[in-house]
Design a protein around this motif. Structure first.
Motif, short mmCIF file in Angstrom:
data_model
loop_
_atom_site.label_atom_id
_atom_site.label_comp_id
_atom_site.label_asym_id
_atom_site.label_seq_id
_atom_site.Cartn_x
_atom_site.Cartn_y
_atom_site.Cartn_z
N ALA A 116 -93.80 39.02 -37.43
CA ALA A 116 -93.34 38.10 -36.40
C ALA A 116 -94.48 37.76 -35.45
O ALA A 116 -95.31 38.62 -35.14
N ALA A 117 -94.51 36.52 -35.00
CA ALA A 117 -95.53 36.08 -34.05
C ALA A 117 -95.19 36.59 -32.65
O ALA A 117 -94.11 37.13 -32.41
N GLU A 118 -96.10 36.36 -31.72
CA GLU A 118 -95.88 36.83 -30.35
C GLU A 118 -94.75 36.08 -29.65
O GLU A 118 -94.25 36.53 -28.62
N THR A 119 -94.32 34.96 -30.21
CA THR A 119 -93.21 34.21 -29.63
C THR A 119 -91.87 34.86 -29.89
O THR A 119 -90.86 34.47 -29.30
N VAL A 120 -91.83 35.83 -30.80
CA VAL A 120 -90.57 36.51 -31.14
C VAL A 120 -90.35 37.67 -30.18
O VAL A 120 -91.23 38.53 -30.01
N SER A 121 -89.19 37.71 -29.56
CA SER A 121 -88.90 38.73 -28.55
C SER A 121 -88.73 40.11 -29.17
O SER A 121 -88.43 40.25 -30.36
N LYS A 122 -88.89 41.12 -28.33
CA LYS A 122 -88.74 42.50 -28.78
C LYS A 122 -87.31 42.79 -29.23
O LYS A 122 -87.09 43.60 -30.14
N ALA A 123 -86.35 42.12 -28.65
CA ALA A 123 -84.95 42.35 -28.98
C ALA A 123 -84.58 41.85 -30.37
O ALA A 123 -83.59 42.31 -30.95
N THR A 124 -85.34 40.90 -30.92
CA THR A 124 -85.00 40.33 -32.22
C THR A 124 -86.03 40.68 -33.30
O THR A 124 -86.09 40.02 -34.32
N ILE A 133 -94.17 46.74 -41.69
CA ILE A 133 -94.21 45.40 -41.11
C ILE A 133 -93.42 45.40 -39.81
O ILE A 133 -92.27 45.87 -39.76
N ASN A 134 -94.03 44.86 -38.76
CA ASN A 134 -93.36 44.68 -37.48
C ASN A 134 -92.94 43.22 -37.39
O ASN A 134 -93.78 42.34 -37.23
N GLY A 135 -91.66 42.97 -37.51
CA GLY A 135 -91.21 41.58 -37.47
C GLY A 135 -89.74 41.45 -37.74
O GLY A 135 -88.92 42.19 -37.20
N ARG A 136 -89.40 40.52 -38.62
CA ARG A 136 -88.01 40.22 -38.94
C ARG A 136 -87.77 40.35 -40.44
O ARG A 136 -88.71 40.36 -41.23
N LYS A 137 -86.51 40.44 -40.80
CA LYS A 137 -86.13 40.57 -42.20
C LYS A 137 -85.19 39.42 -42.57
O LYS A 137 -84.25 39.11 -41.84
N PRO A 155 -83.65 41.77 -37.23
CA PRO A 155 -84.86 42.58 -37.00
C PRO A 155 -85.21 43.37 -38.26
O PRO A 155 -84.32 43.78 -39.03
N ALA A 156 -86.49 43.60 -38.49
CA ALA A 156 -86.94 44.21 -39.74
C ALA A 156 -86.53 45.67 -39.88
O ALA A 156 -86.53 46.20 -40.99
N ASP A 157 -86.16 46.33 -38.77
CA ASP A 157 -85.80 47.74 -38.86
C ASP A 157 -84.36 47.96 -39.30
O ASP A 157 -83.93 49.11 -39.47
N LEU A 158 -83.59 46.90 -39.47
CA LEU A 158 -82.20 47.04 -39.92
C LEU A 158 -82.16 47.25 -41.42
O LEU A 158 -82.70 46.46 -42.19
N HIS A 159 -81.50 48.34 -41.87
CA HIS A 159 -81.45 48.66 -43.30
C HIS A 159 -80.66 47.60 -44.05
O HIS A 159 -79.71 47.00 -43.53
N ASP A 160 -81.04 47.39 -45.31
CA ASP A 160 -80.39 46.36 -46.12
C ASP A 160 -78.89 46.56 -46.23
O ASP A 160 -78.11 45.61 -46.14
N ALA A 161 -78.46 47.80 -46.43
CA ALA A 161 -77.03 48.08 -46.59
C ALA A 161 -76.25 47.77 -45.31
O ALA A 161 -75.12 47.29 -45.36
N ALA A 162 -76.86 48.05 -44.15
CA ALA A 162 -76.19 47.77 -42.87
C ALA A 162 -76.08 46.27 -42.64
O ALA A 162 -75.04 45.77 -42.19
#
Length: 281
Positions: A116-124, A133-137, A155-162
């Protein structure tokens, strides 16, 4: 009308497919409204230019309408669900050309983590430890031909099953005819029983052979992986730049629309809908 000069511009054949699917201008409705200043085709070409080249909205070339106007149309059409309807109408048209039913009953699901670029907020955004990878999925569902049916960004930290519970719930609402979903082993386990009980969907995990070494093409799964690669051909999607998740989903959908319209235009397909029927569907 501006001169066609960029590879992302619509051809006459593509515009014949897209124009009837766009919403009716406000000035032509009963409630009335101010006539639009810029042609719809120039708006669509500008959106496709941003998706294809990855430029900033403010960096749109001067021969396009003002970037705020283009962004406004993109956001309004996305909020009204118009972009998803266009994708589904075009996908149904191309499926008919393949000799298949207009709606898919079997699908494939997978995800892709991108920086994710710097325009992407920490919440998303989040950190995917598996891919580092630090970013989105991006969670994408396609039919057996690889035509995208829906995309959801998390967000990229959300598991696929969830994330799959929300993805499959949306999929069931949008496409109630779907019965089977092929997936990788990350979607196995309790999710299979949950989907069968609550959504009446059958999830069939496709696992990698135990004795396999190196790269192996897996049945069914390769279809969605190819579709994700198709989306990456649009430079806007090499990284996630969108502040809002829904705009990220919308621009990915525009990349899919461009892919489908180009394929239909090459085959000389003619539209089988009218503006009124397309909007009512």
């Amino acid at each position: 009308m501006r001169q066609r000069r960029y590879p992302s511009d619509t051809t006459n054949a593509e515009w014949a497919l897209l124009e009837p699917l766009l919403p009716e201008p406000a000035c032509e409705t009963r409630r009335g409204g101010r006539p639009e200043k810029h042609p719809r085709r120039e708006i669509v070409d500008a959106i496709r230019y941003v998706v294809d080249t990855g430029c900033k909205w403010r960096a749109l070339p001067a021969d396009f309408p003002p970037w705020r106007t283009v962004w406004g149309f993109m956001a309004r059409w996305a909020a009204a669900g118009i972009v998803g309807q266009i994708r589904d109408q075009l996908a149904s048209h191309i499926r008919r050309g393949m000799g298949k039913g207009p709606r898919a009953v079997a699908t494939v699901i997978d995800s892709q983590s991108v920086k994710a670029a710097e325009t992407v907020s920490k919440a998303t955004r989040g950190y995917d430890a598996g891919k580092k990878i630090n970013g989105r999925k991006r969670h994408m569902v396609v039919d057996t031909r690889g035509l995208p049916l829906m995309v959801m960004v998390t967000p990229a930290d959300l598991h696929d099953a969830a994330a799959a519970k929300e993805v499959l719930f949306r999929l069931r609402l949008m496409h109630p005819e779907i019965t089977i979903v092929w997936a990788d082993s990350a979607y196995a386990g309790k999710l299979v029983d949950w989907a069968k009980q609550h959504l009446n969907l059958t999830i069939k995990p496709v696992s990698r052979p135990k004795d396999a070494s190196g790269f192996v093409v897996l049945p069914r799964r390769w279809v969605v992986e190819r579709s994700l690669a198709w989306m990456m051909h649009a430079r806007r999607h090499a990284r996630d730049y969108e502040r809002l998740i829904q705009h990220s989903e919308t621009l990915i959908t525009w990349a899919a629309i461009t892919l489908i319209t180009r394929r239909l235009a090459r085959k000389g397909a003619t539209p089988s809908w009218t503006g009124k029927s397309a909007q009512a569907s």
